[in-house]
Enzyme design. Structure first.
Site, mmCIF file in Angstrom:
data_model
loop_
_atom_site.group_PDB
_atom_site.id
_atom_site.type_symbol
_atom_site.label_atom_id
_atom_site.label_comp_id
_atom_site.label_asym_id
_atom_site.label_seq_id
_atom_site.Cartn_x
_atom_site.Cartn_y
_atom_site.Cartn_z
ATOM 1 N N ARG A 171 0.845 -1.201 0.000
ATOM 2 C CA ARG A 171 0.000 0.000 0.000
ATOM 3 C C ARG A 171 0.880 1.250 0.000
ATOM 4 N NH1 ARG A 171 -5.322 0.081 -1.421
ATOM 5 N NH2 ARG A 171 -6.432 -1.527 -0.307
ATOM 6 N N ARG B 137 13.526 -5.815 5.134
ATOM 7 C CA ARG B 137 12.375 -6.698 5.392
ATOM 8 C C ARG B 137 11.220 -6.466 4.420
ATOM 9 N NH1 ARG B 137 11.912 -8.969 10.980
ATOM 10 N NH2 ARG B 137 14.024 -8.858 11.731
ATOM 11 N N SER C 36 -7.170 -0.085 7.796
ATOM 12 C CA SER C 36 -8.531 -0.610 7.692
ATOM 13 C C SER C 36 -8.988 -1.080 9.075
ATOM 14 C CB SER C 36 -8.592 -1.755 6.688
ATOM 15 O OG SER C 36 -7.741 -2.786 7.120
ATOM 16 N N ASP D 251 -14.681 -4.485 6.926
ATOM 17 C CA ASP D 251 -15.552 -5.619 7.279
ATOM 18 C C ASP D 251 -16.392 -5.234 8.490
ATOM 19 O OD1 ASP D 251 -12.679 -5.953 8.352
ATOM 20 O OD2 ASP D 251 -13.844 -7.147 9.761
ATOM 21 N N ARG E 208 -12.292 -1.614 -1.612
ATOM 22 C CA ARG E 208 -11.290 -1.173 -0.625
ATOM 23 C C ARG E 208 -10.389 -0.108 -1.234
ATOM 24 N NH1 ARG E 208 -11.298 -6.496 1.492
ATOM 25 N NH2 ARG E 208 -9.531 -7.191 0.255
#
Ligand code: ADE
Length: 234
Positions: free
Chosen positions: A24, A43, A90, A204, A217
Protein backbone atom coordinates in the site's frame (compact mmCIF):
# COMPACT_ATOMS: atom_id res chain seq x y z
CA UNK A 1 20.33 4.06 9.00
CA UNK A 2 18.36 2.75 11.97
CA UNK A 3 17.95 -0.94 12.80
CA UNK A 4 14.84 -1.47 10.64
CA UNK A 5 14.92 1.50 8.26
CA UNK A 6 17.64 1.87 5.63
CA UNK A 7 17.26 5.62 5.00
CA UNK A 8 20.07 8.12 5.45
CA UNK A 9 19.49 11.11 7.75
CA UNK A 10 17.35 13.69 5.96
CA UNK A 11 15.78 11.22 3.52
CA UNK A 12 12.47 11.02 5.43
CA UNK A 13 10.02 13.95 5.54
CA UNK A 14 8.58 15.49 8.73
CA UNK A 15 5.18 14.01 7.89
CA UNK A 16 4.83 10.28 7.22
CA UNK A 17 1.76 8.29 6.15
CA UNK A 18 1.70 4.83 7.71
CA UNK A 19 -0.23 2.02 5.97
CA UNK A 20 0.14 -1.44 7.54
CA UNK A 21 0.77 -3.08 4.17
CA UNK A 22 4.10 -2.16 2.52
CA UNK A 23 2.54 -2.68 -0.92
CA UNK A 24 0.00 0.00 0.00
CA UNK A 25 2.94 2.29 0.73
CA UNK A 26 4.24 1.56 -2.78
CA UNK A 27 0.80 2.17 -4.29
CA UNK A 28 0.39 5.50 -2.45
CA UNK A 29 3.86 6.65 -3.53
CA UNK A 30 3.34 5.63 -7.17
CA UNK A 31 -0.21 7.01 -7.38
CA UNK A 32 0.11 10.33 -5.56
CA UNK A 33 3.73 11.44 -5.14
CA UNK A 34 6.13 13.17 -7.54
CA UNK A 35 9.93 12.80 -7.58
CA UNK A 36 9.63 9.62 -5.52
CA UNK A 37 12.60 7.84 -3.99
CA UNK A 38 12.35 4.48 -2.21
CA UNK A 39 14.43 4.86 0.96
CA UNK A 40 13.71 1.52 2.61
CA UNK A 41 13.64 -2.11 1.50
CA UNK A 42 14.73 -3.71 4.79
CA UNK A 43 12.37 -6.70 5.39
CA UNK A 44 10.43 -5.50 2.31
CA UNK A 45 8.82 -2.90 4.58
CA UNK A 46 8.92 -0.28 1.84
CA UNK A 47 9.32 3.42 2.59
CA UNK A 48 9.21 6.28 0.07
CA UNK A 49 9.72 10.04 0.05
CA UNK A 50 8.33 12.34 -2.63
CA UNK A 51 6.29 15.51 -2.97
CA UNK A 52 2.55 16.07 -2.88
CA UNK A 53 1.32 19.44 -4.18
CA UNK A 54 4.91 20.68 -3.85
CA UNK A 55 5.37 19.61 -0.23
CA UNK A 56 7.74 16.82 0.89
CA UNK A 57 6.02 13.80 2.40
CA UNK A 58 6.95 10.17 3.13
CA UNK A 59 5.00 6.94 3.30
CA UNK A 60 6.20 3.95 5.32
CA UNK A 61 4.72 0.45 5.76
CA UNK A 62 4.40 -0.58 9.41
CA UNK A 63 3.32 -4.23 9.38
CA UNK A 64 0.48 -5.45 11.59
CA UNK A 65 -0.01 -5.06 15.32
CA UNK A 66 1.29 -2.83 18.11
CA UNK A 67 4.79 -4.41 18.32
CA UNK A 68 5.43 -3.89 14.61
CA UNK A 69 4.10 -0.31 14.28
CA UNK A 70 5.95 0.58 17.51
CA UNK A 71 9.31 -0.34 15.95
CA UNK A 72 8.72 1.89 12.92
CA UNK A 73 7.19 4.77 14.90
CA UNK A 74 10.06 4.69 17.42
CA UNK A 75 12.75 4.81 14.72
CA UNK A 76 10.95 7.42 12.59
CA UNK A 77 10.64 9.71 15.61
CA UNK A 78 14.00 9.12 17.29
CA UNK A 79 16.32 8.47 14.35
CA UNK A 80 14.67 10.54 11.60
CA UNK A 81 13.00 13.41 13.49
CA UNK A 82 9.51 12.71 12.14
CA UNK A 83 6.89 15.04 13.68
CA UNK A 84 3.55 14.00 12.13
CA UNK A 85 2.64 10.29 11.97
CA UNK A 86 -0.58 9.52 10.13
CA UNK A 87 -1.85 5.96 10.04
CA UNK A 88 -3.99 5.02 7.03
CA UNK A 89 -5.50 1.62 7.71
CA UNK A 90 -8.53 -0.61 7.69
CA UNK A 91 -10.86 -1.67 10.51
CA UNK A 92 -13.79 -3.94 11.31
CA UNK A 93 -17.05 -2.26 12.37
CA UNK A 94 -18.49 -2.79 15.87
CA UNK A 95 -21.64 -0.69 15.25
CA UNK A 96 -24.71 -1.00 13.01
CA UNK A 97 -24.33 2.68 12.15
CA UNK A 98 -20.71 2.23 11.01
CA UNK A 99 -21.03 0.79 7.52
CA UNK A 100 -18.66 -0.83 5.06
CA UNK A 101 -16.48 1.80 3.32
CA UNK A 102 -17.09 4.44 6.03
CA UNK A 103 -14.08 6.44 7.15
CA UNK A 104 -13.48 6.52 10.91
CA UNK A 105 -11.07 8.93 12.59
CA UNK A 106 -9.74 7.52 15.86
CA UNK A 107 -10.15 10.15 18.61
CA UNK A 108 -8.87 7.63 21.15
CA UNK A 109 -7.84 3.97 21.23
CA UNK A 110 -8.83 1.39 23.81
CA UNK A 111 -6.74 -1.78 23.66
CA UNK A 112 -6.39 -5.44 24.53
CA UNK A 113 -2.60 -5.07 24.21
CA UNK A 114 -0.78 -5.49 27.53
CA UNK A 115 2.00 -3.01 26.70
CA UNK A 116 0.53 0.03 28.45
CA UNK A 117 -0.63 -2.01 31.45
CA UNK A 118 2.98 -3.04 32.00
CA UNK A 119 4.27 0.46 31.22
CA UNK A 120 1.91 2.15 33.69
CA UNK A 121 2.00 -0.67 36.27
CA UNK A 122 -1.63 -1.67 35.91
CA UNK A 123 -3.02 1.88 35.64
CA UNK A 124 -4.89 3.04 32.52
CA UNK A 125 -3.36 5.41 29.98
CA UNK A 126 -5.76 6.91 27.41
CA UNK A 127 -3.99 7.15 24.04
CA UNK A 128 -5.53 10.04 22.07
CA UNK A 129 -5.23 11.69 18.67
CA UNK A 130 -3.39 14.97 18.21
CA UNK A 131 -6.06 17.67 18.35
CA UNK A 132 -4.54 19.85 15.58
CA UNK A 133 -4.34 16.96 13.09
CA UNK A 134 -7.78 15.76 14.12
CA UNK A 135 -9.37 19.17 13.61
CA UNK A 136 -7.66 19.62 10.24
CA UNK A 137 -8.77 16.15 9.06
CA UNK A 138 -12.38 17.01 9.89
CA UNK A 139 -12.10 20.32 7.98
CA UNK A 140 -10.50 18.64 4.95
CA UNK A 141 -13.18 15.94 4.87
CA UNK A 142 -15.88 18.65 4.94
CA UNK A 143 -14.22 20.62 2.13
CA UNK A 144 -14.01 17.46 0.00
CA UNK A 145 -17.60 16.41 0.79
CA UNK A 146 -16.38 13.17 2.37
CA UNK A 147 -18.44 11.97 5.33
CA UNK A 148 -16.39 10.78 8.30
CA UNK A 149 -17.19 9.32 11.72
CA UNK A 150 -15.02 9.89 14.78
CA UNK A 151 -14.72 8.27 18.20
CA UNK A 152 -13.11 5.55 20.26
CA UNK A 153 -11.64 2.53 18.45
CA UNK A 154 -10.29 -0.77 19.79
CA UNK A 155 -6.69 -1.73 19.10
CA UNK A 156 -6.74 -5.50 19.39
CA UNK A 157 -3.80 -7.87 19.70
CA UNK A 158 -5.71 -10.50 17.74
CA UNK A 159 -7.24 -10.49 14.27
CA UNK A 160 -8.81 -13.92 14.90
CA UNK A 161 -10.45 -13.68 18.32
CA UNK A 162 -11.67 -16.91 19.99
CA UNK A 163 -15.17 -17.87 18.85
CA UNK A 164 -16.58 -17.49 22.37
CA UNK A 165 -15.27 -13.93 22.70
CA UNK A 166 -17.73 -11.20 21.89
CA UNK A 167 -17.22 -7.75 20.45
CA UNK A 168 -20.50 -6.68 22.06
CA UNK A 169 -19.15 -5.20 25.26
CA UNK A 170 -16.94 -2.81 23.27
CA UNK A 171 -19.88 -2.03 21.03
CA UNK A 172 -22.12 -1.27 24.02
CA UNK A 173 -19.51 1.14 25.34
CA UNK A 174 -19.56 3.06 22.05
CA UNK A 175 -16.36 1.76 20.47
CA UNK A 176 -16.79 2.23 16.71
CA UNK A 177 -14.47 -0.37 15.20
CA UNK A 178 -11.50 -2.68 15.71
CA UNK A 179 -8.00 -2.51 14.23
CA UNK A 180 -4.54 -3.44 15.49
CA UNK A 181 -2.15 -0.47 15.70
CA UNK A 182 -3.57 2.88 16.85
CA UNK A 183 -3.05 2.64 20.63
CA UNK A 184 0.64 1.85 20.06
CA UNK A 185 1.04 4.78 17.68
CA UNK A 186 -0.78 7.30 19.90
CA UNK A 187 1.15 6.17 22.98
CA UNK A 188 4.55 6.61 21.34
CA UNK A 189 3.53 9.99 19.91
CA UNK A 190 2.60 11.08 23.46
CA UNK A 191 5.85 9.71 24.89
CA UNK A 192 7.97 11.65 22.38
CA UNK A 193 5.78 14.76 22.14
CA UNK A 194 4.99 14.46 18.42
CA UNK A 195 1.68 14.36 16.53
CA UNK A 196 -0.29 11.29 15.48
CA UNK A 197 -3.64 10.56 13.86
CA UNK A 198 -5.30 7.34 12.63
CA UNK A 199 -7.64 7.35 9.66
CA UNK A 200 -9.42 4.05 9.10
CA UNK A 201 -11.72 2.70 6.40
CA UNK A 202 -14.19 0.00 7.31
CA UNK A 203 -13.29 -3.17 5.41
CA UNK A 204 -15.55 -5.62 7.28
CA UNK A 205 -18.33 -5.68 9.84
CA UNK A 206 -18.45 -7.82 12.97
CA UNK A 207 -22.13 -6.84 13.24
CA UNK A 208 -23.34 -8.02 9.81
CA UNK A 209 -20.48 -10.31 8.72
CA UNK A 210 -20.08 -8.31 5.45
CA UNK A 211 -16.71 -7.66 3.81
CA UNK A 212 -15.67 -5.20 1.09
CA UNK A 213 -14.27 -6.40 -2.22
CA UNK A 214 -10.67 -5.59 -3.14
CA UNK A 215 -11.93 -3.03 -5.67
CA UNK A 216 -14.16 -1.29 -3.10
CA UNK A 217 -11.29 -1.17 -0.63
CA UNK A 218 -9.21 0.69 -3.19
CA UNK A 219 -11.83 3.42 -3.78
CA UNK A 220 -12.44 4.21 -0.13
CA UNK A 221 -8.76 3.90 0.62
CA UNK A 222 -8.15 6.68 -1.94
CA UNK A 223 -10.52 9.13 -0.21
CA UNK A 224 -8.81 8.51 3.12
CA UNK A 225 -5.33 8.86 1.61
CA UNK A 226 -6.28 12.16 -0.03
CA UNK A 227 -7.27 13.57 3.37
CA UNK A 228 -4.07 12.19 4.95
CA UNK A 229 -1.78 13.64 2.24
CA UNK A 230 -3.19 17.11 2.73
CA UNK A 231 -2.62 16.91 6.48
CA UNK A 232 1.08 17.14 5.61
CA UNK A 233 0.51 20.63 4.26
CA UNK A 234 0.38 22.25 7.71
N1 ADE B 1 -8.62 -4.66 10.39
C1 ADE B 1 -9.62 -4.76 9.49
N2 ADE B 1 -10.59 -5.56 9.92
C2 ADE B 1 -10.20 -5.99 11.16
C3 ADE B 1 -10.76 -6.84 12.11
N3 ADE B 1 -11.94 -7.41 11.90
N4 ADE B 1 -10.07 -7.07 13.26
C4 ADE B 1 -8.88 -6.48 13.46
N5 ADE B 1 -8.30 -5.67 12.60
C5 ADE B 1 -8.94 -5.42 11.45
Amino acid sequence: MSIHIGAKKGEIAETVLLPGDPLRAKWIAETYLKDVKCYNKVRNMFGYTGTYKGKRISVQGTGMGVPSISIYAHELINDYNVKNLIRVGSAGSYQKSVKLRDIVIAMAASSTSGINQARFQGADFAPTANFGLFQKAIELAKEKGIEVKAGNVLTSDEFYADEFESYQKWSKFGVLCVEMETSGLYTLAAKHNVNALSLLTISDSLVTGEKTSTEERETTFSEMVEIALELGEN
